[in-house]
Scaffold this motif. Structure first.
Motif, PDB file in Angstrom:
ATOM      1  N   SER A  43       0.678  -1.202  -0.384  1.00 29.48           N
ATOM      2  CA  SER A  43       0.155  -0.306  -0.315  1.00 29.48           C
ATOM      3  C   SER A  43       0.758   1.110   0.152  1.00 29.48           C
ATOM      4  O   SER A  43       2.066   0.930   0.658  1.00 29.48           O
ATOM      5  CB  SER A  43      -0.626   0.041   1.927  1.00 29.48           C
ATOM      6  N   GLY A  44       0.201   2.191  -0.112  1.00 25.64           N
ATOM      7  CA  GLY A  44       1.018   3.469  -0.349  1.00 25.64           C
ATOM      8  C   GLY A  44       0.410   4.240  -1.582  1.00 25.64           C
ATOM      9  O   GLY A  44       0.068   3.844  -2.515  1.00 25.64           O
ATOM     10  N   SER A  45       2.084   5.224  -2.079  1.00 29.49           N
ATOM     11  CA  SER A  45       1.990   6.126  -3.568  1.00 29.49           C
ATOM     12  C   SER A  45       2.635   4.979  -4.300  1.00 29.49           C
ATOM     13  O   SER A  45       3.633   5.405  -4.986  1.00 29.49           O
ATOM     14  CB  SER A  45       3.002   7.027  -2.900  1.00 29.49           C
ATOM     15  N   ILE A  46       1.769   4.069  -4.834  1.00 29.96           N
ATOM     16  CA  ILE A  46       2.231   3.195  -5.935  1.00 29.96           C
ATOM     17  C   ILE A  46       1.703   3.304  -6.924  1.00 29.96           C
ATOM     18  O   ILE A  46       0.385   3.758  -7.148  1.00 29.96           O
ATOM     19  CB  ILE A  46       1.508   1.260  -5.458  1.00 29.96           C
ATOM     20  N   LEU A  47       2.329   3.487  -8.213  1.00 32.62           N
ATOM     21  CA  LEU A  47       1.980   3.834  -9.761  1.00 32.62           C
ATOM     22  C   LEU A  47       2.413   2.490 -10.041  1.00 32.62           C
ATOM     23  O   LEU A  47       1.082   2.728 -11.894  1.00 32.62           O
ATOM     24  CB  LEU A  47       3.201   4.741 -10.306  1.00 32.62           C
ATOM     25  N   SER A  48       3.516   1.649  -9.822  1.00 32.08           N
ATOM     26  CA  SER A  48       2.718   0.009 -10.540  1.00 32.08           C
ATOM     27  C   SER A  48       3.840  -0.800  -9.434  1.00 32.08           C
ATOM     28  O   SER A  48       5.079   0.284  -9.221  1.00 32.08           O
ATOM     29  CB  SER A  48       3.455   0.553 -12.112  1.00 32.08           C
ATOM     30  N   ILE A  49       3.076  -1.822  -9.194  1.00 32.44           N
ATOM     31  CA  ILE A  49       4.531  -3.073  -9.056  1.00 32.44           C
ATOM     32  C   ILE A  49       4.821  -3.660  -9.921  1.00 32.44           C
ATOM     33  O   ILE A  49       4.494  -4.675 -10.990  1.00 32.44           O
ATOM     34  CB  ILE A  49       4.084  -4.273  -7.536  1.00 32.44           C
ATOM     35  N   ILE A  50       6.510  -3.919 -10.278  1.00 33.89           N
ATOM     36  CA  ILE A  50       7.006  -4.451 -11.217  1.00 33.89           C
ATOM     37  C   ILE A  50       7.234  -6.248 -10.792  1.00 33.89           C
ATOM     38  O   ILE A  50       7.246  -6.970 -11.722  1.00 33.89           O
ATOM     39  CB  ILE A  50       8.107  -3.905 -11.776  1.00 33.89           C
ATOM     40  N   THR A  51       8.053  -6.226  -9.515  1.00 30.15           N
ATOM     41  CA  THR A  51       7.772  -7.499  -9.177  1.00 30.15           C
ATOM     42  C   THR A  51       7.510  -7.737  -7.812  1.00 30.15           C
ATOM     43  O   THR A  51       7.845  -6.818  -7.066  1.00 30.15           O
ATOM     44  CB  THR A  51       9.569  -8.573  -9.308  1.00 30.15           C
ATOM     45  N   MET A  52       6.979  -8.645  -7.311  1.00 30.47           N
ATOM     46  CA  MET A  52       6.584  -9.427  -6.371  1.00 30.47           C
ATOM     47  C   MET A  52       7.351 -10.151  -5.624  1.00 30.47           C
ATOM     48  O   MET A  52       7.606 -11.081  -6.711  1.00 30.47           O
ATOM     49  CB  MET A  52       5.245  -8.687  -5.608  1.00 30.47           C
ATOM     50  N   GLY A  53       7.941 -10.785  -4.307  1.00 28.36           N
ATOM     51  CA  GLY A  53       8.404 -11.669  -3.822  1.00 28.36           C
ATOM     52  C   GLY A  53       8.353 -12.203  -2.586  1.00 28.36           C
ATOM     53  O   GLY A  53       7.929 -11.321  -1.287  1.00 28.36           O
ATOM     54  N   TRP A  54       9.389 -13.371  -2.136  1.00 33.27           N
ATOM     55  CA  TRP A  54       9.777 -12.989  -0.992  1.00 33.27           C
ATOM     56  C   TRP A  54      10.953 -13.941  -0.870  1.00 33.27           C
ATOM     57  O   TRP A  54      11.400 -14.663  -1.254  1.00 33.27           O
ATOM     58  CB  TRP A  54       8.596 -14.982  -0.044  1.00 33.27           C
TER      59      TRP A  54
END
Length: 119
Positions: free
Chosen positions: A25-36
């Protein structure tokens, strides 16, 4: 600012399943990758799994066939379904995301959630 909040860790027995969830959450324009990532006790942090916006995935060898990463782009949320858990999966699991904001592109990490697998 961007915040990543993990949930779903806990204490399970070997062979059990567990699902981790991470919401950005927050001031996100886009998320390229997500992971662990994960950090076992006394060891270095390692990448466990990663997923792109388009759904391409990659896993560390030790979890292939047991863990599944998925993502809900509309909710900026990533999941890690962990099956057939082993004691060696015991670690603090950290969500990560490469996020584009008005300030530019950079990685972010959550605070971590403990996963303990007993034998």
């Amino acid at each position: 600012q961007v915040q990543l909040v993990e949930s779903g860790g806990g204490l399970v027995q070997a062979g059990d399943s567990l699902t981790l969830t991470c919401a950005a959450s927050g001031s996100i324009l886009s998320i390229i990758t997500m992971g662990w990532d994960r950090q076992p006790p006394g060891k270095q942090r390692e990448l466990v799994a990663i997923i792109t916006t388009g759904g391409l995935t990659n896993y560390t060898e030790s979890v292939k066939g047991r863990f599944t990463i998925s993502r809900d782009n509309a909710k900026n949320t990533v999941y890690l379904q962990m099956n057939s858990l082993k004691p060696e999966d015991t670690a603090v699991y950290y969500c990560n995301a490469v996020v584009k904001t008005s300030a530019g592109l950079r990685p972010y990490w959550g605070q971590g959630t403990q996963v303990t697998v007993s034998s």
